[in-house]
Design an enzyme around this catalytic site. Structure first.
Site, PDB file in Angstrom:
ATOM      1  CE  LYS A  50      -3.800  -2.243   2.455  1.00 47.32           C
ATOM      2  NZ  LYS A  50      -4.568  -2.309   3.706  1.00 47.32           N
ATOM      3  CB  ALA A  71      -1.874   0.685   8.390  1.00 47.64           C
ATOM      4  CG  ASP A  72      -3.633  -5.305   5.694  1.00 50.19           C
ATOM      5  OD1 ASP A  72      -4.408  -4.850   4.844  1.00 50.19           O
ATOM      6  OD2 ASP A  72      -3.747  -6.443   6.187  1.00 50.19           O
ATOM      7  CB  THR A  73      -5.662  -4.491  10.994  1.00 46.83           C
ATOM      8  OG1 THR A  73      -5.035  -3.220  11.243  1.00 46.83           O
ATOM      9  CG2 THR A  73      -5.966  -5.167  12.324  1.00 46.83           C
TER      10      THR A  73
END
Length: 195
Positions: A50, A71-73
């Protein structure tokens, strides 16, 4: 230096505003590809994709002196990674899988920054928070899913919303579960003289 958030997540926007960071939202358009297996590596890989996407687009537009936050969760439970539910049935399945113990929430963050004519630089890290839930019966799960709240959230729940009624405890950064370990982000920006 301008800060860009490579995400349209309202929760990430709220967290950055909460700590006084001024930023512009420029969501990533990249098609996410997962080649890793461990949850910490998965979120780091996706956050990197990203940030690289948005950084490349900004550089192509001639922008300079900027930093991108990607960010990634994901939620990890019983050896499985749970992303966002595909539909209500998937949300019910995920919530049933989370019953009876603790699970982990991982958020990966990549900072991409570019000064004038220098090449872009990157720093990637992840945080993990343990979450323990109270048991939910089928009616509670259905009512929660019918609220619509879980549909855009990893693991099919939002700790900051209605689901707070089922949180027994956490060990780690609460904001990480919401979607961005904002304290760590601030420290990493500070280390690089960006804040």
């Amino acid at each position: 230096m301008k800060i860009y958030l490579a995400s349209a997540s309202p929760r990430r926007k709220e967290l950055l505003k909460q700590v006084g960071i001024s930023f512009k939202v420029t969501p990533s358009l990249v098609e996410e590809k997962v080649t890793k297996v461990r949850p910490d590596e998965v979120v780091e890989e996706l956050s990197y994709q990203k940030a690289v996407d948005v950084c490349g687009r900004l550089a192509a537009e001639g922008k300079e002196d900027f930093v991108v936050i990607g960010a990634d969760t994901v939620v990890s439970a019983w050896g499985k990674i749970l992303g966002k539910p595909a539909d209500k049935a998937d949300a019910v399945r995920m919530l049933k899988e989370l019953q009876g113990g603790s699970h982990q929430v991982y958020t990966g963050v990549t900072l991409a920054w570019k000064y004038k004519d220098m090449s872009a630089m990157y720093a990637t890290f992840s945080e993990c928070t343990d979450v323990t839930m109270y048991a939910m019966n089928d009616e509670e799960i259905k009512a929660y899913v019918d609220s619509g709240e879980p549909m855009d959230k990893a693991g099919a729940y939002g700790i900051q919303g209605l689901f707070a009624a089922y949180i027994q405890g956490i060990c780690g950064d609460y904001n990480n579960v919401v979607g961005l370990p904002v304290g760590r982000v601030c420290q990493e920006l500070k280390k690089r003289g960006i804040m």
